[in-house]
Design a protein around this motif. Structure first.
Motif, mmCIF file in Angstrom:
data_model
loop_
_atom_site.group_PDB
_atom_site.id
_atom_site.type_symbol
_atom_site.label_atom_id
_atom_site.label_comp_id
_atom_site.label_asym_id
_atom_site.label_seq_id
_atom_site.Cartn_x
_atom_site.Cartn_y
_atom_site.Cartn_z
ATOM 1 N N THR A 36 0.859 -1.191 0.000
ATOM 2 C CA THR A 36 0.000 0.000 0.000
ATOM 3 C C THR A 36 0.893 1.237 0.000
ATOM 4 O O THR A 36 2.126 1.124 -0.010
ATOM 5 N N TRP A 40 -2.409 6.260 -1.496
ATOM 6 C CA TRP A 40 -3.649 5.499 -1.672
ATOM 7 C C TRP A 40 -4.532 5.636 -0.437
ATOM 8 O O TRP A 40 -5.725 5.917 -0.548
ATOM 9 N N ARG A 44 -8.135 7.500 -0.660
ATOM 10 C CA ARG A 44 -9.352 6.677 -0.602
ATOM 11 C C ARG A 44 -10.097 6.766 0.716
ATOM 12 O O ARG A 44 -11.291 6.484 0.779
ATOM 13 N N CYS A 120 -19.801 -0.587 14.457
ATOM 14 C CA CYS A 120 -19.482 0.850 14.409
ATOM 15 C C CYS A 120 -20.651 1.724 14.868
ATOM 16 O O CYS A 120 -20.455 2.886 15.221
ATOM 17 N N ARG A 159 -4.516 -5.901 2.857
ATOM 18 C CA ARG A 159 -4.364 -4.447 2.714
ATOM 19 C C ARG A 159 -5.691 -3.722 2.565
ATOM 20 O O ARG A 159 -5.770 -2.501 2.763
ATOM 21 N N LEU A 164 -7.315 0.597 7.584
ATOM 22 C CA LEU A 164 -8.445 1.488 7.867
ATOM 23 C C LEU A 164 -8.743 1.699 9.347
ATOM 24 O O LEU A 164 -9.362 2.695 9.719
ATOM 25 N N GLY A 222 -15.615 -3.592 1.042
ATOM 26 C CA GLY A 222 -15.569 -2.135 1.239
ATOM 27 C C GLY A 222 -16.486 -1.341 0.336
ATOM 28 O O GLY A 222 -17.207 -0.447 0.800
ATOM 29 N N ARG A 223 -16.480 -1.690 -0.962
ATOM 30 C CA ARG A 223 -17.261 -0.891 -1.914
ATOM 31 C C ARG A 223 -18.760 -0.993 -1.619
ATOM 32 O O ARG A 223 -19.492 -0.024 -1.709
ATOM 33 N N VAL A 225 -20.132 -1.709 1.353
ATOM 34 C CA VAL A 225 -20.421 -0.995 2.604
ATOM 35 C C VAL A 225 -20.500 0.502 2.309
ATOM 36 O O VAL A 225 -21.408 1.196 2.784
ATOM 37 N N HIS A 257 -19.607 8.971 12.938
ATOM 38 C CA HIS A 257 -18.659 7.852 12.998
ATOM 39 C C HIS A 257 -17.610 8.084 11.908
ATOM 40 O O HIS A 257 -17.936 8.493 10.793
ATOM 41 N N ALA A 259 -15.426 6.690 9.425
ATOM 42 C CA ALA A 259 -15.031 5.530 8.622
ATOM 43 C C ALA A 259 -14.242 5.956 7.400
ATOM 44 O O ALA A 259 -13.218 5.343 7.071
ATOM 45 N N ASN A 260 -14.713 7.009 6.726
ATOM 46 C CA ASN A 260 -14.084 7.381 5.463
ATOM 47 C C ASN A 260 -14.426 8.833 5.157
ATOM 48 O O ASN A 260 -15.595 9.211 5.190
ATOM 49 N N ARG A 262 -14.518 10.343 2.420
ATOM 50 C CA ARG A 262 -15.394 10.509 1.256
ATOM 51 C C ARG A 262 -16.859 10.246 1.607
ATOM 52 O O ARG A 262 -17.750 10.838 1.012
ATOM 53 N N ILE A 263 -17.105 9.350 2.591
ATOM 54 C CA ILE A 263 -18.493 9.115 3.037
ATOM 55 C C ILE A 263 -19.022 10.390 3.705
ATOM 56 O O ILE A 263 -20.141 10.830 3.444
ATOM 57 N N ASN A 287 -10.455 4.456 11.687
ATOM 58 C CA ASN A 287 -11.793 4.030 12.086
ATOM 59 C C ASN A 287 -11.669 3.241 13.398
ATOM 60 O O ASN A 287 -11.147 2.136 13.409
HETATM 61 O O1 UT7 Z 1 -17.025 1.553 9.890
HETATM 62 C C1 UT7 Z 1 -17.917 0.693 9.272
HETATM 63 C C2 UT7 Z 1 -18.226 1.112 7.946
HETATM 64 N N1 UT7 Z 1 -17.082 0.941 7.072
HETATM 65 C C3 UT7 Z 1 -16.984 1.714 6.041
HETATM 66 O O2 UT7 Z 1 -17.805 2.597 5.897
HETATM 67 C C4 UT7 Z 1 -15.936 1.452 4.990
HETATM 68 C C5 UT7 Z 1 -16.552 1.666 3.656
HETATM 69 N N2 UT7 Z 1 -15.661 1.467 2.531
HETATM 70 C C6 UT7 Z 1 -14.625 2.267 2.264
HETATM 71 O O3 UT7 Z 1 -14.301 3.148 3.030
HETATM 72 C C7 UT7 Z 1 -13.914 2.086 0.950
HETATM 73 O O4 UT7 Z 1 -14.649 1.210 0.128
HETATM 74 C C8 UT7 Z 1 -12.455 1.569 1.084
HETATM 75 C C9 UT7 Z 1 -11.567 2.674 1.665
HETATM 76 C C10 UT7 Z 1 -12.442 0.345 1.948
HETATM 77 C C11 UT7 Z 1 -11.900 1.207 -0.303
HETATM 78 O O5 UT7 Z 1 -12.002 2.287 -1.188
HETATM 79 P P1 UT7 Z 1 -12.567 2.063 -2.665
HETATM 80 O O6 UT7 Z 1 -12.423 3.321 -3.375
HETATM 81 O O7 UT7 Z 1 -13.954 1.495 -2.513
HETATM 82 O O8 UT7 Z 1 -11.538 1.004 -3.259
HETATM 83 P P2 UT7 Z 1 -11.820 -0.440 -3.842
HETATM 84 O O9 UT7 Z 1 -12.158 -1.378 -2.766
HETATM 85 O O10 UT7 Z 1 -12.789 -0.295 -4.973
HETATM 86 O O11 UT7 Z 1 -10.390 -0.796 -4.418
HETATM 87 C C12 UT7 Z 1 -9.801 -0.049 -5.491
HETATM 88 C C13 UT7 Z 1 -8.460 -0.645 -5.815
HETATM 89 C C14 UT7 Z 1 -8.481 -2.161 -5.965
HETATM 90 O O12 UT7 Z 1 -7.613 -2.495 -7.017
HETATM 91 P P3 UT7 Z 1 -8.171 -2.825 -8.485
HETATM 92 O O13 UT7 Z 1 -9.104 -3.990 -8.308
HETATM 93 O O14 UT7 Z 1 -8.863 -1.585 -8.933
HETATM 94 O O15 UT7 Z 1 -6.931 -3.133 -9.258
HETATM 95 C C15 UT7 Z 1 -7.898 -2.661 -4.681
HETATM 96 O O16 UT7 Z 1 -7.248 -3.907 -4.811
HETATM 97 O O17 UT7 Z 1 -7.527 -0.385 -4.738
HETATM 98 C C16 UT7 Z 1 -6.895 -1.602 -4.338
HETATM 99 N N3 UT7 Z 1 -6.596 -1.525 -2.911
HETATM 100 C C17 UT7 Z 1 -5.495 -0.958 -2.414
HETATM 101 N N4 UT7 Z 1 -4.409 -0.412 -3.010
HETATM 102 C C18 UT7 Z 1 -3.440 0.075 -2.219
HETATM 103 C C19 UT7 Z 1 -7.379 -1.930 -1.880
HETATM 104 N N5 UT7 Z 1 -6.767 -1.658 -0.720
HETATM 105 C C20 UT7 Z 1 -5.585 -1.054 -1.025
HETATM 106 C C21 UT7 Z 1 -4.532 -0.535 -0.249
HETATM 107 N N6 UT7 Z 1 -3.494 0.022 -0.879
HETATM 108 N N7 UT7 Z 1 -4.567 -0.563 1.095
#
Ligand code: UT7
Length: 330
Positions: A36, A40, A44, A120, A159, A164, A222-223, A225, A257, A259-260, A262-263, A287
Protein backbone atom coordinates in the motif's frame (compact mmCIF):
# COMPACT_ATOMS: atom_id res chain seq x y z
CA UNK A 1 -53.06 31.91 24.43
CA UNK A 2 -49.76 30.02 24.30
CA UNK A 3 -49.20 27.40 26.93
CA UNK A 4 -45.90 27.13 28.76
CA UNK A 5 -44.05 23.90 27.84
CA UNK A 6 -44.35 21.06 30.29
CA UNK A 7 -41.38 19.51 32.04
CA UNK A 8 -39.61 16.37 30.86
CA UNK A 9 -36.77 14.17 32.01
CA UNK A 10 -33.77 14.67 29.76
CA UNK A 11 -30.50 12.71 29.47
CA UNK A 12 -27.95 15.50 29.73
CA UNK A 13 -24.32 15.05 28.66
CA UNK A 14 -22.59 16.10 31.88
CA UNK A 15 -19.04 15.40 30.69
CA UNK A 16 -16.81 13.47 28.32
CA UNK A 17 -13.39 11.86 28.16
CA UNK A 18 -11.23 9.76 25.89
CA UNK A 19 -8.10 7.61 25.85
CA UNK A 20 -5.75 6.49 23.09
CA UNK A 21 -3.00 3.86 23.03
CA UNK A 22 0.53 5.29 23.24
CA UNK A 23 1.72 3.92 19.93
CA UNK A 24 0.97 5.79 16.69
CA UNK A 25 1.24 3.90 13.40
CA UNK A 26 1.63 6.00 10.25
CA UNK A 27 0.73 5.07 6.68
CA UNK A 28 4.44 4.94 5.87
CA UNK A 29 4.88 2.22 8.50
CA UNK A 30 1.93 0.27 7.07
CA UNK A 31 3.43 0.41 3.58
CA UNK A 32 6.29 -1.71 4.94
CA UNK A 33 3.83 -4.41 6.10
CA UNK A 34 1.45 -4.62 3.10
CA UNK A 35 1.46 -3.48 -0.53
CA UNK A 36 0.00 0.00 0.00
CA UNK A 37 1.05 3.65 0.03
CA UNK A 38 0.38 6.82 1.99
CA UNK A 39 -1.12 8.34 -1.20
CA UNK A 40 -3.65 5.50 -1.67
CA UNK A 41 -4.78 5.45 1.98
CA UNK A 42 -5.13 9.24 2.22
CA UNK A 43 -6.91 9.57 -1.12
CA UNK A 44 -9.35 6.68 -0.60
CA UNK A 45 -10.05 7.08 3.11
CA UNK A 46 -8.58 10.32 4.50
CA UNK A 47 -6.58 8.40 7.11
CA UNK A 48 -2.93 9.34 7.81
CA UNK A 49 -2.30 7.63 11.14
CA UNK A 50 -3.95 5.52 13.82
CA UNK A 51 -3.18 4.45 17.40
CA UNK A 52 -2.43 0.77 18.00
CA UNK A 53 -2.79 -0.86 21.43
CA UNK A 54 0.41 -2.24 22.90
CA UNK A 55 0.98 -4.84 25.57
CA UNK A 56 -1.25 -4.21 28.58
CA UNK A 57 -3.52 -1.85 26.66
CA UNK A 58 -6.95 -3.42 26.16
CA UNK A 59 -10.55 -2.44 25.52
CA UNK A 60 -11.03 -2.55 29.29
CA UNK A 61 -8.02 -0.39 30.18
CA UNK A 62 -8.70 2.21 27.47
CA UNK A 63 -12.40 2.29 28.35
CA UNK A 64 -11.69 2.69 32.07
CA UNK A 65 -9.28 5.57 31.40
CA UNK A 66 -11.80 7.34 29.14
CA UNK A 67 -14.45 6.80 31.84
CA UNK A 68 -12.27 8.29 34.59
CA UNK A 69 -11.61 11.37 32.43
CA UNK A 70 -15.33 11.74 31.64
CA UNK A 71 -16.22 11.52 35.34
CA UNK A 72 -13.59 14.16 36.20
CA UNK A 73 -14.82 16.43 33.39
CA UNK A 74 -18.43 16.04 34.57
CA UNK A 75 -17.47 16.54 38.23
CA UNK A 76 -19.36 13.34 39.04
CA UNK A 77 -18.10 10.78 41.58
CA UNK A 78 -17.89 7.18 40.36
CA UNK A 79 -20.23 6.25 43.20
CA UNK A 80 -23.06 8.23 41.54
CA UNK A 81 -22.99 6.00 38.46
CA UNK A 82 -25.83 3.45 38.39
CA UNK A 83 -25.59 2.37 34.74
CA UNK A 84 -22.53 1.47 32.66
CA UNK A 85 -22.92 0.58 28.99
CA UNK A 86 -19.87 -0.31 26.93
CA UNK A 87 -20.25 -0.35 23.15
CA UNK A 88 -17.64 -2.71 21.77
CA UNK A 89 -17.05 -5.53 19.29
CA UNK A 90 -13.63 -6.28 20.75
CA UNK A 91 -14.32 -7.18 24.40
CA UNK A 92 -11.47 -8.33 26.65
CA UNK A 93 -13.22 -11.68 27.02
CA UNK A 94 -16.27 -13.32 25.38
CA UNK A 95 -17.84 -12.85 28.80
CA UNK A 96 -18.28 -11.26 31.28
CA UNK A 97 -19.17 -7.96 29.68
CA UNK A 98 -16.33 -5.45 29.54
CA UNK A 99 -18.74 -3.05 31.28
CA UNK A 100 -18.55 -5.18 34.43
CA UNK A 101 -14.72 -5.15 34.30
CA UNK A 102 -14.72 -1.36 34.01
CA UNK A 103 -17.32 -1.16 36.78
CA UNK A 104 -14.90 -3.07 39.02
CA UNK A 105 -12.00 -0.78 37.97
CA UNK A 106 -14.07 2.25 38.99
CA UNK A 107 -15.01 0.67 42.34
CA UNK A 108 -18.74 0.77 41.58
CA UNK A 109 -20.75 -2.08 43.13
CA UNK A 110 -24.34 -1.07 42.41
CA UNK A 111 -26.52 -0.47 39.35
CA UNK A 112 -26.41 -2.25 35.99
CA UNK A 113 -23.47 -2.86 33.65
CA UNK A 114 -23.58 -4.52 30.22
CA UNK A 115 -22.08 -4.39 26.73
CA UNK A 116 -23.79 -3.44 23.49
CA UNK A 117 -22.63 -4.96 20.21
CA UNK A 118 -23.66 -3.03 17.12
CA UNK A 119 -20.15 -2.69 15.66
CA UNK A 120 -19.48 0.85 14.41
CA UNK A 121 -23.02 1.95 15.36
CA UNK A 122 -22.44 0.68 18.90
CA UNK A 123 -22.06 4.07 20.55
CA UNK A 124 -25.25 5.45 19.00
CA UNK A 125 -27.10 2.28 20.07
CA UNK A 126 -25.67 2.57 23.60
CA UNK A 127 -26.66 6.25 23.85
CA UNK A 128 -30.22 5.41 22.78
CA UNK A 129 -30.48 2.64 25.40
CA UNK A 130 -29.04 4.83 28.15
CA UNK A 131 -31.44 7.62 27.18
CA UNK A 132 -34.43 5.27 27.41
CA UNK A 133 -33.32 3.95 30.81
CA UNK A 134 -32.69 7.44 32.21
CA UNK A 135 -36.03 8.76 30.93
CA UNK A 136 -37.96 5.86 32.44
CA UNK A 137 -36.26 6.20 35.81
CA UNK A 138 -34.34 2.91 35.63
CA UNK A 139 -31.11 4.85 36.19
CA UNK A 140 -30.11 8.35 37.29
CA UNK A 141 -26.54 8.66 36.10
CA UNK A 142 -25.06 6.69 33.23
CA UNK A 143 -21.58 6.12 31.89
CA UNK A 144 -21.69 5.35 28.16
CA UNK A 145 -18.39 4.14 26.79
CA UNK A 146 -17.20 3.20 23.31
CA UNK A 147 -13.97 1.24 23.47
CA UNK A 148 -12.24 -0.85 20.82
CA UNK A 149 -9.02 -2.66 20.01
CA UNK A 150 -9.74 -3.54 16.38
CA UNK A 151 -6.00 -4.02 15.76
CA UNK A 152 -6.42 -7.38 17.53
CA UNK A 153 -8.99 -8.68 15.00
CA UNK A 154 -7.37 -7.34 11.83
CA UNK A 155 -5.76 -9.57 9.25
CA UNK A 156 -2.43 -7.76 8.96
CA UNK A 157 -1.84 -9.37 5.55
CA UNK A 158 -5.08 -7.92 4.08
CA UNK A 159 -4.36 -4.45 2.71
CA UNK A 160 -8.04 -3.80 2.00
CA UNK A 161 -8.88 -3.71 5.72
CA UNK A 162 -5.78 -3.38 7.92
CA UNK A 163 -5.04 0.18 6.78
CA UNK A 164 -8.44 1.49 7.87
CA UNK A 165 -8.84 0.77 11.56
CA UNK A 166 -7.35 1.97 14.85
CA UNK A 167 -7.76 1.57 18.61
CA UNK A 168 -9.14 3.94 21.24
CA UNK A 169 -11.94 4.76 23.67
CA UNK A 170 -14.33 7.58 24.46
CA UNK A 171 -16.93 8.08 27.18
CA UNK A 172 -19.81 10.32 28.20
CA UNK A 173 -21.50 10.81 31.56
CA UNK A 174 -25.26 11.28 31.18
CA UNK A 175 -27.44 12.53 34.02
CA UNK A 176 -31.23 12.49 34.27
CA UNK A 177 -32.42 16.08 34.70
CA UNK A 178 -35.84 17.71 34.53
CA UNK A 179 -36.13 20.58 32.05
CA UNK A 180 -38.80 22.37 30.02
CA UNK A 181 -39.73 20.05 27.16
CA UNK A 182 -38.35 22.18 24.31
CA UNK A 183 -35.52 21.72 21.81
CA UNK A 184 -33.71 24.60 23.56
CA UNK A 185 -33.32 22.57 26.78
CA UNK A 186 -30.18 20.49 27.27
CA UNK A 187 -30.07 16.74 26.70
CA UNK A 188 -30.88 14.10 24.12
CA UNK A 189 -33.79 15.20 21.90
CA UNK A 190 -34.12 12.33 19.43
CA UNK A 191 -32.70 8.83 18.94
CA UNK A 192 -33.24 6.71 15.82
CA UNK A 193 -31.88 3.16 15.35
CA UNK A 194 -32.00 0.80 12.36
CA UNK A 195 -30.71 -2.61 11.29
CA UNK A 196 -30.94 -4.77 8.17
CA UNK A 197 -29.44 -8.19 8.79
CA UNK A 198 -29.63 -9.20 5.14
CA UNK A 199 -26.23 -7.51 4.84
CA UNK A 200 -24.56 -9.40 7.69
CA UNK A 201 -21.96 -10.90 5.34
CA UNK A 202 -20.63 -7.61 3.95
CA UNK A 203 -18.77 -6.59 7.11
CA UNK A 204 -18.13 -9.33 9.63
CA UNK A 205 -15.60 -11.34 11.62
CA UNK A 206 -14.90 -14.86 10.31
CA UNK A 207 -14.88 -16.51 13.72
CA UNK A 208 -16.70 -16.74 17.02
CA UNK A 209 -17.25 -18.92 20.09
CA UNK A 210 -20.22 -20.85 18.71
CA UNK A 211 -18.87 -21.50 15.21
CA UNK A 212 -15.08 -21.69 15.02
CA UNK A 213 -14.26 -21.37 18.73
CA UNK A 214 -11.80 -18.66 17.68
CA UNK A 215 -11.93 -14.88 17.64
CA UNK A 216 -11.56 -14.57 13.86
CA UNK A 217 -10.54 -11.69 11.60
CA UNK A 218 -12.43 -8.74 10.20
CA UNK A 219 -13.62 -9.11 6.59
CA UNK A 220 -15.26 -6.38 4.53
CA UNK A 221 -16.64 -5.76 1.06
CA UNK A 222 -15.57 -2.13 1.24
CA UNK A 223 -17.26 -0.89 -1.91
CA UNK A 224 -20.63 -2.43 -0.91
CA UNK A 225 -20.42 -0.99 2.60
CA UNK A 226 -19.52 2.40 1.17
CA UNK A 227 -22.58 2.43 -1.11
CA UNK A 228 -25.00 1.61 1.69
CA UNK A 229 -23.28 3.96 4.14
CA UNK A 230 -23.91 7.14 2.17
CA UNK A 231 -27.61 6.29 1.66
CA UNK A 232 -28.35 5.01 5.17
CA UNK A 233 -26.46 7.73 7.01
CA UNK A 234 -28.09 10.57 5.06
CA UNK A 235 -31.51 8.99 5.57
CA UNK A 236 -31.25 8.51 9.34
CA UNK A 237 -29.81 12.01 9.80
CA UNK A 238 -32.80 13.45 7.94
CA UNK A 239 -35.13 11.28 10.02
CA UNK A 240 -33.64 12.55 13.31
CA UNK A 241 -33.66 16.19 12.23
CA UNK A 242 -37.25 15.93 10.95
CA UNK A 243 -38.38 14.41 14.26
CA UNK A 244 -36.93 17.40 16.12
CA UNK A 245 -38.15 19.83 13.45
CA UNK A 246 -34.68 21.25 12.82
CA UNK A 247 -32.91 21.84 9.50
CA UNK A 248 -29.24 21.01 8.84
CA UNK A 249 -28.47 24.75 9.15
CA UNK A 250 -29.72 24.73 12.77
CA UNK A 251 -27.37 21.92 13.81
CA UNK A 252 -24.16 23.41 15.23
CA UNK A 253 -21.98 20.30 14.98
CA UNK A 254 -22.09 16.98 13.19
CA UNK A 255 -20.08 14.32 15.03
CA UNK A 256 -20.14 11.31 12.73
CA UNK A 257 -18.66 7.85 13.00
CA UNK A 258 -15.24 8.18 11.36
CA UNK A 259 -15.03 5.53 8.62
CA UNK A 260 -14.08 7.38 5.46
CA UNK A 261 -13.61 11.04 4.59
CA UNK A 262 -15.39 10.51 1.26
CA UNK A 263 -18.49 9.11 3.04
CA UNK A 264 -18.62 12.20 5.26
CA UNK A 265 -18.11 14.60 2.35
CA UNK A 266 -20.74 12.76 0.26
CA UNK A 267 -23.28 12.95 3.10
CA UNK A 268 -22.50 16.63 3.70
CA UNK A 269 -23.08 17.41 0.00
CA UNK A 270 -26.33 15.44 -0.04
CA UNK A 271 -27.77 17.24 3.00
CA UNK A 272 -26.25 20.67 2.38
CA UNK A 273 -24.06 20.59 5.48
CA UNK A 274 -21.06 22.92 5.70
CA UNK A 275 -17.93 20.84 6.01
CA UNK A 276 -16.49 23.10 8.73
CA UNK A 277 -19.42 21.96 10.93
CA UNK A 278 -18.26 18.32 10.79
CA UNK A 279 -15.84 17.09 13.44
CA UNK A 280 -13.28 14.90 11.65
CA UNK A 281 -10.65 12.90 13.47
CA UNK A 282 -10.16 9.98 11.10
CA UNK A 283 -6.92 11.49 9.76
CA UNK A 284 -5.35 10.87 13.19
CA UNK A 285 -7.43 8.01 14.60
CA UNK A 286 -8.53 5.93 11.62
CA UNK A 287 -11.79 4.03 12.09
CA UNK A 288 -12.06 3.16 15.79
CA UNK A 289 -15.53 1.60 15.40
CA UNK A 290 -17.74 2.22 18.46
CA UNK A 291 -15.11 4.54 19.96
CA UNK A 292 -14.96 7.02 17.10
CA UNK A 293 -17.94 9.22 18.01
CA UNK A 294 -17.10 9.79 21.71
CA UNK A 295 -13.42 10.26 20.78
CA UNK A 296 -14.30 12.93 18.21
CA UNK A 297 -16.82 14.57 20.56
CA UNK A 298 -14.29 14.75 23.40
CA UNK A 299 -11.67 16.29 21.15
CA UNK A 300 -14.03 18.99 19.88
CA UNK A 301 -15.35 19.79 23.37
CA UNK A 302 -11.87 20.04 24.87
CA UNK A 303 -10.50 22.21 22.02
CA UNK A 304 -13.45 24.58 22.51
CA UNK A 305 -15.30 23.99 19.25
CA UNK A 306 -18.38 22.37 20.81
CA UNK A 307 -19.79 24.63 23.54
CA UNK A 308 -22.63 24.31 26.04
CA UNK A 309 -25.95 24.94 24.31
CA UNK A 310 -24.79 23.67 20.92
CA UNK A 311 -27.03 21.30 18.98
CA UNK A 312 -25.03 18.18 18.04
CA UNK A 313 -25.96 15.34 15.68
CA UNK A 314 -24.21 11.98 16.13
CA UNK A 315 -24.55 9.34 13.43
CA UNK A 316 -23.05 5.96 12.55
CA UNK A 317 -23.34 2.94 10.29
CA UNK A 318 -21.66 -0.41 10.78
CA UNK A 319 -21.67 -4.18 10.43
CA UNK A 320 -25.05 -5.92 10.44
CA UNK A 321 -25.84 -3.50 8.85
CA UNK A 322 -26.77 -1.31 11.76
CA UNK A 323 -27.13 2.46 11.67
CA UNK A 324 -28.56 5.27 13.73
CA UNK A 325 -28.49 8.88 14.82
CA UNK A 326 -28.80 10.82 18.07
CA UNK A 327 -29.58 14.53 18.25
CA UNK A 328 -28.64 16.25 21.50
CA UNK A 329 -28.27 19.73 22.91
CA UNK A 330 -24.98 19.80 24.81
O1 UT7 B 1 -17.03 1.55 9.89
C1 UT7 B 1 -17.92 0.69 9.27
C2 UT7 B 1 -18.23 1.11 7.95
N1 UT7 B 1 -17.08 0.94 7.07
C3 UT7 B 1 -16.98 1.71 6.04
O2 UT7 B 1 -17.81 2.60 5.90
C4 UT7 B 1 -15.94 1.45 4.99
C5 UT7 B 1 -16.55 1.67 3.66
N2 UT7 B 1 -15.66 1.47 2.53
C6 UT7 B 1 -14.62 2.27 2.26
O3 UT7 B 1 -14.30 3.15 3.03
C7 UT7 B 1 -13.91 2.09 0.95
O4 UT7 B 1 -14.65 1.21 0.13
C8 UT7 B 1 -12.45 1.57 1.08
C9 UT7 B 1 -11.57 2.67 1.67
C10 UT7 B 1 -12.44 0.34 1.95
C11 UT7 B 1 -11.90 1.21 -0.30
O5 UT7 B 1 -12.00 2.29 -1.19
P1 UT7 B 1 -12.57 2.06 -2.66
O6 UT7 B 1 -12.42 3.32 -3.38
O7 UT7 B 1 -13.95 1.50 -2.51
O8 UT7 B 1 -11.54 1.00 -3.26
P2 UT7 B 1 -11.82 -0.44 -3.84
O9 UT7 B 1 -12.16 -1.38 -2.77
O10 UT7 B 1 -12.79 -0.30 -4.97
O11 UT7 B 1 -10.39 -0.80 -4.42
C12 UT7 B 1 -9.80 -0.05 -5.49
C13 UT7 B 1 -8.46 -0.65 -5.81
C14 UT7 B 1 -8.48 -2.16 -5.97
O12 UT7 B 1 -7.61 -2.49 -7.02
P3 UT7 B 1 -8.17 -2.82 -8.49
O13 UT7 B 1 -9.10 -3.99 -8.31
O14 UT7 B 1 -8.86 -1.59 -8.93
O15 UT7 B 1 -6.93 -3.13 -9.26
C15 UT7 B 1 -7.90 -2.66 -4.68
O16 UT7 B 1 -7.25 -3.91 -4.81
O17 UT7 B 1 -7.53 -0.38 -4.74
C16 UT7 B 1 -6.90 -1.60 -4.34
N3 UT7 B 1 -6.60 -1.53 -2.91
C17 UT7 B 1 -5.50 -0.96 -2.41
N4 UT7 B 1 -4.41 -0.41 -3.01
C18 UT7 B 1 -3.44 0.07 -2.22
C19 UT7 B 1 -7.38 -1.93 -1.88
N5 UT7 B 1 -6.77 -1.66 -0.72
C20 UT7 B 1 -5.59 -1.05 -1.02
C21 UT7 B 1 -4.53 -0.53 -0.25
N6 UT7 B 1 -3.49 0.02 -0.88
N7 UT7 B 1 -4.57 -0.56 1.10
Amino acid sequence: MTRAPGLAVRSVIAGCGSALPRRVMTNAELSKIVDTSDEWIVERSGISARHIAGEGETTRSLGAEAARRALAHAGVAADAIDLIIVATSTPDQTFPATATLIQADLGVTHGAAFDVQAVCSGFVYALAIADAMLKTGQARCALVIGSETFSRILDWTDRTTCVLFGDGAGAMVLTAETHPDTSESPGILVTRLHADGRHHDKLYVDGGPSTTKTVGHLRMEGREVFKHAVVNIASVMQEAMAAAQVSPGQVDWFVPHQANRRILEGTARKLGIREDRIVMTLDRHGNTSAASIPLAFDLAVKDGRIARGDLVLFEAMGGGFTWGAVLARY
